[in-house]
Design an enzyme around this catalytic site. Structure first.
Site, PDB file in Angstrom:
ATOM      1  N   GLU A 141       0.904  -0.504  -5.108  1.00  0.00           N
ATOM      2  CA  GLU A 141      -0.064   0.573  -5.297  1.00  0.00           C
ATOM      3  C   GLU A 141       0.765   1.854  -5.429  1.00  0.00           C
ATOM      4  OE1 GLU A 141      -3.559   3.274  -3.359  1.00  0.00           O
ATOM      5  OE2 GLU A 141      -1.849   2.561  -2.237  1.00  0.00           O
TER       6      GLU A 141
ATOM      7  N   ASP B 108       0.823  -1.207   0.000  1.00  0.00           N
ATOM      8  CA  ASP B 108       0.000   0.000   0.000  1.00  0.00           C
ATOM      9  C   ASP B 108       0.860   1.261   0.000  1.00  0.00           C
ATOM     10  OD1 ASP B 108      -2.700   1.283   0.475  1.00  0.00           O
ATOM     11  OD2 ASP B 108      -1.647   1.996   2.257  1.00  0.00           O
TER      12      ASP B 108
END
Length: 637
Positions: A354, A301
């Site tokens: 990401e 993330d």
């Protein structure tokens, strides 16, 4: 000697299985059974273990200092006993901290760690593990799931890991997805963070059960042929008092530089990627999930926030690197080492970034200057498509690049096309809600868009709920709107998603060559007036699939485009099929290829394309060559 070796690796930033050594583990000393504790607290004056077992007495079970590590053995403890470390800092203040390497934690709002032996689970997923292949030439269609709100019990309570596994595996298998991606299951105190502000990097959240229950969840998914990807958050951590925040009264896990230590808009602290002990902690966490829980991939993330020193730094308050630049050189090296470690652990692992910027070579090996991931979310494609879908169709002709620009860079990285949870919260509307017109038209547009997503080069990801035709935004505090399936129109779009996923899986042209031009060819890229794009997808055997997508409200009766010299194109999937709630507009018989030049090709075909829809047709045969005319023989006179 073993302790000395592990300590040396830990302080060098190369310990990747630190959970075996640090934390709390069952042990035997002098014929007494108990638990041994080890915790890193370099600037502490004193550390003790406290819990109900000693009435939270800070003097009862002090740990001994071994350099920067504090350790000790406590006899008589049992599994599920709760504990914390009472860490007295240089300032004399004592802070009660959960175990950074703890395997199990109390359920919020309680915050203590729980003793738990993660050994002894009987895995039965060997057949699944043996079938795993590299992602590049394999289908990957990910169903993104928030376990707390996918489905709940009738009284609103959470399902546990085992019930979730049974219901989710059956559903995902039936719907034809190949993998699930879980929003973080690492323990976290606040439901509304969805797991992205963690306090337990080695503990699956106790909201749904025990560590062995989560192992059962993964094992059951694997037995049903479903890969499991976890969202993993090495970019930042929350400032809750029991967590990693200023663990011994100083900055242990976070940067000590005020220009680097915090993401103010998130209210979180940033890991110090230059500190060896922090690298050992994060490497160990990543490997822990891959090794102990048989996880098939990690979606890392907020990578962009790690790469740039000036990320979200208001007013220029950031510290340049040693070269005067904005790149976080420590984070770059950490990510390269992380990915190398993960692939050494499992060559078929999915390491997904990401990453929302134009940072180059995210999915290329470190030796050529890359970060070493094998997949990256295509945030540019996602933003362009969400912008385009919300436009009134009349104005789409002026924004045609939104649906074609992605092919300018489609093969610069190994992309995943994400329509994730971030696109259906915070007033962004549901997937259906982004579409123009009334609800029936929105469903029609959703079918066409999903077909386009499946046909576009790149692996696929869709957040839960879109397949129901859910019209409002995702609410993490309640289950999906399963009641919608009482309506015929919602059952129809649900069936469409199921059939489209099945078609994707059985059609190698849609996934076998996802990352190079060899698998894609434009036929009609520039028809902005009609809001149409047409292209081919190809497999390794040279078989092609013609994909025509119409983003306008008009039907096209004889839409001609240049095609390869096939004999015919056979209809395979039509989003306007009456079974899906459509009008049935589209070809039902094979479309002949004709020797009519078009779009720079010698041959062409004319097909029917439904409004806001898509049609897929398979090329078959070879266009017959014209017979050579017989030449008259010369006659002697």
């Amino acid at each position: 000697m073993a302790d000395h070796h592990q300590a040396a690796q830990f302080h060098a930033g190369t310990l990747t299985d630190g959970w075996h050594w640090l934390g709390a583990h069952p042990a035997e000393r002098r014929n007494k059974r108990g638990w041994i504790f080890r915790v890193w607290a370099p600037h502490a004056q004193n550390v003790s273990v406290v819990g109900d077992f000693n009435s939270w007495d800070e003097t009862a079970n002090r740990l001994a200092r071994r350099g920067e590590i504090w350790e000790g053995f406590i006899p008589g403890l049992r599994q599920y006993d709760i504990y914390k470390y009472a860490v007295t800092g240089e300032d004399g203040e004592t802070r009660y901290k959960a175990d950074p390497y703890g395997f199990h934690m109390e359920t919020r709002p309680a915050t203590a760690s729980k003793l738990y032996d993660i050994g002894g689970f009987r895995w039965t997923d060997a057949a699944f593990q043996a079938r795993k292949r590299q992602v590049y030439a394999s289908p990957l269609n990910i169903y993104e799931v928030h376990l707390g709100s996918w489905r709940r019990r009738e009284n609103g309570d959470f399902l546990d890991y085992r019930d979730l596994a049974r219901e989710l595996a059956a559903y995902v298998k039936d719907m034809g997805y190949t993998a699930i991606e879980l929003l973080p299951v690492t323990e976290h105190p606040l439901d509304d963070s969805w797991g992205y502000q963690s306090t337990g990097y080695f503990a699956p959240t106790s909201r749904f059960g025990t560590p062995h229950d989560f192992m059962w969840f993964v094992n059951h998914m694997h037995k049903n042929g479903i890969s499991v990807i976890l969202d993993w958050v090495p970019a930042h951590f929350c400032k809750d008092a029991q967590g990693l925040y200023q663990f011994d009264g100083t900055c242990c896990y976070e940067y000590s530089d005020p220009n680097k230590w915090e993401h103010a808009s998130w209210g979180t602290r940033v890991f110090d990627y230059g500190r060896p002990e922090v690298k050992s902690f994060l490497f160990s966490s990543a490997r822990f999930w891959l090794e102990e829980y048989h996880i098939d991939g990690l979606r890392v993330d907020a990578v962009a926030s790690m790469l740039y020193l000036d990320y979200d730094r208001q007013g220029g308050a950031w510290t340049p690197n040693i070269h005067g630049g904005r790149e976080n050189l420590e984070a770059i090296e950490f990510l390269r080492e992380l990915n190398a470690m993960a692939f050494a652990q499992d060559p078929a692992v999915l390491m997904i970034a990401e990453e929302s910027t134009a940072w180059p070579l995210v999915t290329r090996p470190a030796e050529v200057g890359g970060l070493g991931f094998n997949l990256k979310w295509n945030m540019g494609w996602m933003n362009d498509m969400c912008h385009y879908l919300k436009l009134d169709p009349w104005f789409r002709q002026d924004h045609h690049r939104d649906i074609t620009f992605s092919m300018m860079y489609a093969f610069s990285e190994n992309f995943v096309l994400p329509i994730s949870h971030d696109e259906v919260v915070h007033m962004k509307g549901s997937v259906v809600g982004k579409m123009p017109g009334d609800y029936k038209n929105q469903l029609r547009c959703t079918r066409g868009f999903y077909a386009y997503l499946l046909a576009h080069p790149g692996k696929k990801l869709l957040f839960m709920g879109a397949e129901l035709g859910q019209w409002h935004e995702w609410n993490s505090n309640q289950q999906l709107d399963w009641y919608l399936l009482d309506n015929e129109e919602n059952r129809q779009i649900h069936q469409f998603f199921k059939d489209a996923n099945a078609f994707y899986k059985k059609t190698p042209a849609l996934w076998e060559i996802d990352f190079s031009w060899e698998g894609f060819e434009w036929l009609v890229p520039d028809d902005n007036h009609n809001n149409v794009v047409v292209f081919l997808r190809k497999d390794k055997k040279g078989r092609d699939l013609l994909c025509a997508v119409n983003f306008s409200p008009n039907t096209y009766e004889n839409y001609r485009m240049g095609v390869p010299p096939r004999r015919k194109y056979v209809p395979m999937l039509n989003t306007d099929d009456p079974a899906y709630g459509g009008d049935g507009f589209g070809d039902t018989a094979a479309v002949p290829v004709e020797a009519i030049p078009s779009h720079g090709k010698e041959h062409s075909a004319a097909i029917r394309i439904p409004a806001f829809g898509a049609v897929f047709l398979r090329g078959e045969g070879v266009f017959p060559k014209p017979r050579a005319k017989k030449q008259a023989k010369d006659v002697e006179t």
